[in-house]
Write an enzyme that holds these catalytic residues in place. Structure first.
Site, mmCIF file in Angstrom:
data_model
loop_
_atom_site.group_PDB
_atom_site.id
_atom_site.type_symbol
_atom_site.label_atom_id
_atom_site.label_comp_id
_atom_site.label_asym_id
_atom_site.label_seq_id
_atom_site.Cartn_x
_atom_site.Cartn_y
_atom_site.Cartn_z
ATOM 1 N N GLU A 144 0.893 -1.155 0.000
ATOM 2 C CA GLU A 144 0.000 0.000 0.000
ATOM 3 C C GLU A 144 0.926 1.198 0.000
ATOM 4 O OE1 GLU A 144 -1.152 2.935 0.770
ATOM 5 O OE2 GLU A 144 -2.618 2.709 2.385
ATOM 6 N N GLU A 153 4.383 8.439 -4.107
ATOM 7 C CA GLU A 153 5.224 7.915 -3.027
ATOM 8 C C GLU A 153 6.224 6.885 -3.532
ATOM 9 O OE1 GLU A 153 2.705 6.685 0.262
ATOM 10 O OE2 GLU A 153 2.048 8.751 0.542
HETATM 11 N N1 SAH Z 1 1.008 -1.248 4.925
HETATM 12 C C1 SAH Z 1 0.531 -0.363 5.945
HETATM 13 C C2 SAH Z 1 1.189 1.007 5.901
HETATM 14 C C3 SAH Z 1 1.101 1.724 4.590
HETATM 15 S S1 SAH Z 1 1.897 3.301 4.599
HETATM 16 C C4 SAH Z 1 -0.968 -0.256 5.850
HETATM 17 O O1 SAH Z 1 -1.497 -0.546 4.792
HETATM 18 O O2 SAH Z 1 -1.626 0.133 6.820
HETATM 19 C C5 SAH Z 1 3.294 3.001 3.590
HETATM 20 C C6 SAH Z 1 4.541 2.631 4.370
HETATM 21 O O3 SAH Z 1 5.504 2.176 3.458
HETATM 22 C C7 SAH Z 1 5.205 3.756 5.125
HETATM 23 O O4 SAH Z 1 5.390 3.350 6.454
HETATM 24 C C8 SAH Z 1 6.564 3.956 4.426
HETATM 25 O O5 SAH Z 1 7.589 4.293 5.355
HETATM 26 C C9 SAH Z 1 6.809 2.597 3.817
HETATM 27 N N2 SAH Z 1 7.581 2.517 2.554
HETATM 28 C C10 SAH Z 1 7.331 3.179 1.414
HETATM 29 N N3 SAH Z 1 8.134 2.759 0.419
HETATM 30 C C11 SAH Z 1 8.923 1.774 0.936
HETATM 31 C C12 SAH Z 1 9.928 0.940 0.384
HETATM 32 N N4 SAH Z 1 10.260 1.004 -0.901
HETATM 33 N N5 SAH Z 1 10.536 0.073 1.233
HETATM 34 C C13 SAH Z 1 10.175 -0.015 2.531
HETATM 35 N N6 SAH Z 1 9.207 0.743 3.090
HETATM 36 C C14 SAH Z 1 8.574 1.629 2.305
#
Ligand code: SAH
Length: 679
Positions: A144, A153
């Site tokens: 996500e 993002e």
């Molecule tokens: N999966 C959770 C949080 C989603 S928010 C949910 O659905 O509730 C997205 C998260 O991904 C954030 O905490 C961000 O720090 C992390 N993130 C984004 N890109 C990333 C990457 N390439 N590798 C590791 N973490 C990542």
């Protein structure tokens, strides 16, 4: 460990060195993050859960072990869903250390320690192999990583890498695909966020028109997304020119390419008009069949029954480089260009030469007119607000004389131009002013000095008889940060005549107690989410919010977040710009009566500027529009919201605490406003 960070104080302008805890940044990040909002997004969560269950079943049906890669695990939520759905093992990747630590705790608390491995790395750093972070490649990819623009993002490069190195060919992906939709509209309101409309000035010697420079005409602006709660835009504020069409989609179960590219669709306008704006949103299908769909479609596209309020995903407004007249039924071509992180649009009347996709050069828009670098979208809207301009013109006419020497202190303001046309002999102007296409170079002098460094030679040894400001400063986040005008006014005192006129002559801080329709969610604890205990996250957010000694108000553009007033608006502090900033603090205490039943979620605060006798402008409440207490807010400003730590709920007026008591202190040395409320 403590570190020293230098910054200019937004209110006083003073350079200060703050001793900051090394954890300051991450507390800020968590406090302002959208984690809570995501956990409250029931629609998102249930659909992810359904999609994950279906993906795990498909893999199991093939007789394979279900190995899940969850990129950006946050609280660990999606991995816990996968483990509950029967996945054999989950690799939960999270780059942000405090979140990865929280995920470890949450996973443990929910009893998934043996099934989920949390890896605190960026996904592109993750290794696979017997000694690697992952024993083998995964066959289910769950993420996500989407923002309102879908790709902002970094979802595309992350998927591209994951398909190359971390997952098996033919893997299942949840979501399976995303689709971006667009609709072409005409909207004076939204167009006013991107172009400067002509300003009409009725001067004594006839009407003058201030026009924007020609470079602005076709300027593509800046590529940063304009994301708003489109559901708060009344249908009377735009005219639909096309049907909703699919612009592009991404299949996440196949290798993804992040390299810049473009997509083109043919549109047949349903109405003639001026094409100005592309409205856009996306949906995600959690499974290949498209049966589990989560959509951001706005109210006029989607049945209201399917409505889920959310703040972490909204809708996008894209501005075409220039407005294009279109005729009903006469086909046009809309092109979406994207790089790895952002999208922008072009409209063409004819298809042009058939270009080969491979040799198209997708050039990121660059602002040529400077205005889009200086003014953000709400600021454009504010400067185009003719009613507001009229108030300034009326007040300037009251105070300006033909021999006035005028100094303006505001960022990127049109006041100096107005003042000149209204007859000021000389206008001195502070700070940023980007264009003088109205050939006023010799009439308006720009002084690039901080107020305290102003010398009489800057002013050619003249004394200032009229000091004006909107006030507006780009460094302001909270409404009272624009009190910087008062500090600047104080700093230039020696250059003012003894009977100087200051416009605005004063400002006042106003406050009202409100019940939010939805915004309260972003600050409310979640407890359990889809049956998983996420209180660790609640505690972490609470801790970060309380990290600063005094709780702070937060800026929010309230036209996007409906609320109803539970009290009358009340003036709480006044600031007299005719005098210099006093040495002592300005403080007030009192109580504010609750008049309606409802939940007191917090207090809203805003500034009003008193330009001249009987002429005031509000940067907050415009009016309370009905007896239910629905509020109308200034659409170009953010207001300050102070969320109460406990919410009082009342069904009837008789069980209301009849008042909320408050204490507010404006520390003139630091420029900070501290607040305390008791319910
Ligand atoms: N999966 C959770 C949080 C989603 S928010 C949910 O659905 O509730 C997205 C998260 O991904 C954030 O905490 C961000 O720090 C992390 N993130 C984004 N890109 C990333 C990457 N390439 N590798 C590791 N973490 C990542």
């Amino acid at each position: 460990m403590k570190t020293f960070c230098g910054r200019a104080n937004p209110t006083t302008g003073a350079m200060e060195w703050l001793e900051e805890d090394e954890n300051y940044d991450y507390h800020q990040e968590i406090a302002r993050s959208r984690y809570a909002d995501m956990l409250h997004d029931k629609d998102r969560n249930t659909k992810y859960y359904q999609g994950i269950r279906a993906a795990v079943s498909r893999v199991k049906e093939r007789g394979e072990k279900a190995i899940v890669l969850d990129i950006g695990t946050g609280t660990g939520l999606l991995s816990m869903m996968a483990a509950s759905a029967g996945a054999d093992f989950c690799y939960a990747i999270e780059v942000f250390k405090p979140m990865a630590n929280a995920a470890v705790k949450i996973v443990e608390k929910n009893g998934f320690r043996d099934k989920i491995k949390v890896i605190n790395k960026h996904s592109t750093e993750v290794t696979v192999g017997p000694d690697g972070d992952m024993q083998c490649r995964a066959n289910i990819l769950v993420t996500e990583l989407f923002d309102t623009e879908l790709i902002g993002e970094g979802a595309l490069p992350t998927y591209e890498h994951a398909h190359k190195y971390l997952v098996q060919e033919g893997c299942e992906a949840v979501p399976h695909r995303a689709t971006v939709y667009v609709q072409l509209v005409e909207s004076k309101r939204m167009w006013s966020w991107s172009k400067l409309f002509p300003v009409h000035v009725e001067a004594e010697d006839g009407e003058k028109i201030i026009v924007s420079p020609s470079e602005m005409e076709n300027c593509p602006g800046v590529p940063s997304v304009c994301d708003i709660q489109l559901n708060q835009m009344p249908s009377s504020d735009f005219t639909v020119l096309s049907d909703v069409v699919t612009m592009f989609s991404v299949d996440f179960s196949k290798p993804v390419r992040s390299a810049p590219t473009y997509y083109r669709v043919q549109l047949e306008p349903v109405k003639s008009g001026k094409a100005q704006i592309v409205l856009s949103w996306w949906d995600i299908d959690m499974d290949p069949s498209g049966m589990i769909n989560c959509t951001m479609a706005p109210y006029w596209v989607k049945p209201t029954a399917a409505f889920q309020w959310r703040d972490h995903w909204m809708q996008c407004v894209y501005f075409l480089p220039n407005e294009e007249p279109v005729l009903q039924g006469e086909k046009v071509y809309l092109t979406a260009c994207r790089d790895e992180y952002s999208v922008w649009y072009k409209l063409q009347k004819d298809r042009g030469e058939e270009e080969k996709k491979s040799d198209v050069r997708v050039e990121t828009p660059v602002c040529r007119c400077q205005a889009h670098l200086l003014w953000n979208r709400p600021r454009f809207g504010q400067l185009n607000d003719q009613n507001r301009t009229r108030q300034y013109i009326k007040s300037l006419m009251k105070v300006l004389k033909t021999d006035s020497v005028c100094l303006c202190i505001s960022d990127g303001s049109l006041l100096p131009v107005l003042a000149h046309y209204l007859g000021a002999k000389q206008v001195q102007y502070f700070f940023l002013f980007f264009f003088l296409s109205n050939h006023l170079e010799d009439k308006i002098k720009i002084i690039e000095a901080r107020p305290e460094l102003l010398t009489s030679s800057h002013l050619e040894d003249k004394k200032i008889s009229v000091l004006v400001g909107e006030p507006f400063f780009t460094t302001s986040l909270l409404p009272w940060h624009n009190l910087y005008f008062w500090y600047a006014r104080t700093a230039v005192t020696s250059h003012l005549t003894s009977n100087v006129t200051v416009l605005p002559q004063s400002a006042s801080l106003h406050m009202m107690i409100v019940e939010f329709q939805d915004l309260w969610r972003i600050r409310s604890p979640c407890g359990t989410c889809e049956g998983f205990d996420v209180r660790t996250m609640d505690d972490m957010i609470k801790n970060s919010l309380n990290f600063r000694e005094s709780k702070e108000a937060e800026p929010h553009p309230l036209w996007e977040y409906p609320c109803k007033s539970l009290s009358d608006p009340q003036e709480v502090l006044t600031f007299d710009f005719r005098k210099t900033v006093p040495q002592h603090c300005l403080s007030t205490e009192g109580s504010i009566k609750l008049l309606r039943k409802g939940k007191s979620h917090g207090a809203v605060l805003w500034m009003e500027y008193h330009l001249a006798t009987d002429i005031s402008i509000s940067t907050g409440l415009m009016q309370i529009s009905n007896e239910k207490g629905n509020c109308e807010w200034n659409p170009h400003c953010k207001q300050a919201v102070y969320f109460f730590s406990s919410v009082i709920e009342s069904e009837t007026l008789s069980d209301l605490p009849s008042a909320v008591t408050y204490a507010i202190n404006f520390d003139t040395k630091t420029g900070d406003i501290a607040m305390d409320f008791k319910l």
